[in-house]
Design an enzyme around this catalytic site. Structure first.
Site, PDB file in Angstrom:
ATOM      1  CB  SER A 137      37.376  37.379  43.063  1.00 26.68           C
ATOM      2  OG  SER A 137      36.215  37.607  43.532  1.00 26.68           O
ATOM      3  CE  LYS A 138      29.977  39.456  39.022  1.00 28.35           C
ATOM      4  NZ  LYS A 138      28.911  39.006  38.171  1.00 28.35           N
ATOM      5  NE  ARG A 139      31.936  34.319  44.926  1.00 29.88           N
ATOM      6  CZ  ARG A 139      33.126  33.645  43.572  1.00 29.88           C
ATOM      7  NH1 ARG A 139      34.604  34.131  43.738  1.00 29.88           N
ATOM      8  NH2 ARG A 139      33.382  32.543  42.624  1.00 29.88           N
TER       9      ARG A 139
END
Length: 511
Positions: free
Chosen positions: A269-271
């Site tokens: 994910s982006k995180r």
């Protein structure tokens, strides 16, 4: 393969294109080119509530930067356009109504509040509310209402949706028990239809949902193979049932494995990128609403060839030990039969390994231009000189941003000398040796690398001096540390006068 292969990449412009989306586009591109087919870009923007300004252009720019441009699509119109679903709204209603006429779909007038009540009521009793064959006759729709009641509601302009009859005994392939379909990656996939709901296909505001638009567009655009992420697997039974309801032959399906976090647990994910310091988007993205900036591979200094190469190995392998492939080589060896079912673990270090390799393949002049653009202090330096420096240091670099740290001594006199290096290099007789070395250097007329190496090594050998006693303090004087490329390359690049000046400065400062 008898059909003319046509594949599509169909992202939604709801934000920046994730690296997983780029991988999907790449595999579609490789498959199309392997079979002399067509790679189509279709923008699926039916969900206007989630539309993000700039996302569509970002998708196009990202594919172009990666070097995997589409053959047909937005801006490259062909006979199957338009290629944005928001510009195809007039098409979908007739197909939704066709399903109603066939008895394969129905109008539903249940309000959001009513449906929310049913969900909460079921939850209170430990059940899950599913709008399907089990209860559709108890709800407010054209199956439970009379024809006159339905007509009256439509004439009054009441909000409605068109739902698909997911289970219908007249289907030959879609039985209550099972829908089964071959997948080019996963073999046969099967689903129990009685557990599935009657999906919304069309809304009274004139917009179709993803499922209807997706099926209609794939059919009208003559898509032969749907290659997409495994998160779309649960949609297979609905899509197959829709194809059968229309009487159309479905395309072949292939569902790609997820790209997993570096730990191997969970979807990337982006995180993860923000937390661990690596990009998950091809290009930098600035959120138009929040102003937040997400890193991009391009801006972080990755070469598109490296990005394409490492993405190809996320879920696929050639069956050999070879790891470096040009795009043309990937086209020639790619096949869906070698795509894995299991998730592919993302390895940030491996992406750097690829970038280091492609760094060595880059033209030095091109790298020099990038280097100068990043370092304003080099704007007055001849590009040929910078290019020669790049050729000496790029073997140690992964990114162009590494160049200055690896080469600053080619452009400026050392301001300090590494303390540990001083202790290691400077001995009681070092000053005397450096003075003698200056005399040797001043006597050298041909200041080429080869001649410098010959003359200085001959002097060291003939005087029975340890090479380290001369070469370490010489490097320290030129660089300020015991690092860098060959000393004779450095001397040649900075010239005789600068070489002597730096040795004299070192003698005064640390001698």
């Amino acid at each position: 393969m008898t059909k003319n292969v046509r594949v599509r990449f169909a992202p939604s412009p709801t934000g920046p294109l994730h690296i997983g989306g780029v991988r999907t586009a790449l595999f579609n591109y490789l498959f199309a080119k392997k079979h002399q087919g067509t790679f189509v870009l279709r923008i699926e923007d039916t969900d206007q509530n989630r539309f993000v300004e700039g996302a569509e252009q970002y998708i196009i720019d990202a594919l172009n930067w990666c070097g995997i441009p589409y053959d047909e699509g937005v801006g490259k119109e062909g006979k199957y356009g338009p290629y944005k679903q928001s510009e195809r709204k007039h098409i979908y209603k007739q197909y939704a109504e066709e399903l109603i006429d066939k008895g394969k779909a129905y109008y539903a007038f249940d309000t959001s509040d009513e449906l929310d009540f049913y969900r909460k009521d079921h939850e209170a009793n430990g059940k899950t509310f599913i709008y399907n064959w089990h209860n559709r006759l108890k709800l407010k729709n054209s199956l439970s209402l009379s024809a006159n009641e339905v007509k009256a509601k439509l004439d009054l302009g009441e909000d409605y949706v068109i739902r698909f009859k997911m289970h219908d005994d007249s289907f030959t392939e879609c039985t209550r028990q099972l829908i089964s379909r071959p997948d080019l990656i996963r073999g046969h996939v099967s689903f129990k239809t009685e557990l599935l709901d009657d999906k919304v296909l069309f809304k009274s505001d004139g917009m179709p949902t993803y499922h209807l638009a997706n099926i209609v567009d794939d059919y009208l655009m003559e898509i032969t193979h749907v290659i997409r992420g495994e998160e779309w697997l649960p949609s297979i039974p609905l899509h197959l049932a829709l194809y059968q309801a229309f009487g159309w032959e479905p395309p072949e399906f292939a569902h790609l494995p997820l790209i997993l976090k570096p730990t191997g647990k969970g979807k990337l994910s982006k995180r993860d990128g923000n937390k661990l310091g690596f990009p998950v988007f091809p290009l930098e993205w600035k959120d138009p609403k929040t102003g937040d900036v997400s890193k991009g591979y391009k801006e972080e200094g990755y070469f598109p060839e490296a990005v394409v190469n490492f993405l190809a190995f996320l879920g696929w392998n050639p069956g050999t030990e070879q790891e470096i492939f040009s795009l043309e080589e990937l086209v020639s060896v790619f096949g869906l039969e070698r795509v894995h079912k299991a998730g592919a673990r993302f390895d940030p270090d491996k992406t750097k390994w690829y970038n280091h390799y492609y760094m060595q393949e880059q033209n030095n002049d091109d790298l020099a231009k990038q280097f100068i653009a990043q370092e304003p202090q080099l704007s007055t330096v001849e590009i040929n000189y910078v290019s020669m420096v790049v050729g000496l240091i790029k073997e140690r670099a992964t990114f162009v941003s590494d160049f200055w740290n690896l080469s600053h001594f080619f452009f400026e006199v050392p301001k300090t000398y590494n303390e540990k290096a001083v202790k290691k290099a400077m001995k009681v007789d070092t000053k005397e040796l450096m003075v003698d070395l200056i005399n040797v250097i001043n006597a050298i007329e041909d200041f080429s690398v080869e001649n410098l190496q010959t003359k200085i090594k001959s002097w060291i050998t003939s005087n029975d001096i340890g090479f380290g006693k001369v070469m370490m303090p010489l490097r320290l004087a030129l660089v300020g540390e015991l690092k860098g490329p060959e000393v004779f390359d450095i001397m040649f690049m900075i010239g005789k006068s600068e070489t002597v000046s730096r040795i004299e400065k070192a003698i005064k400062k640390i001698g």
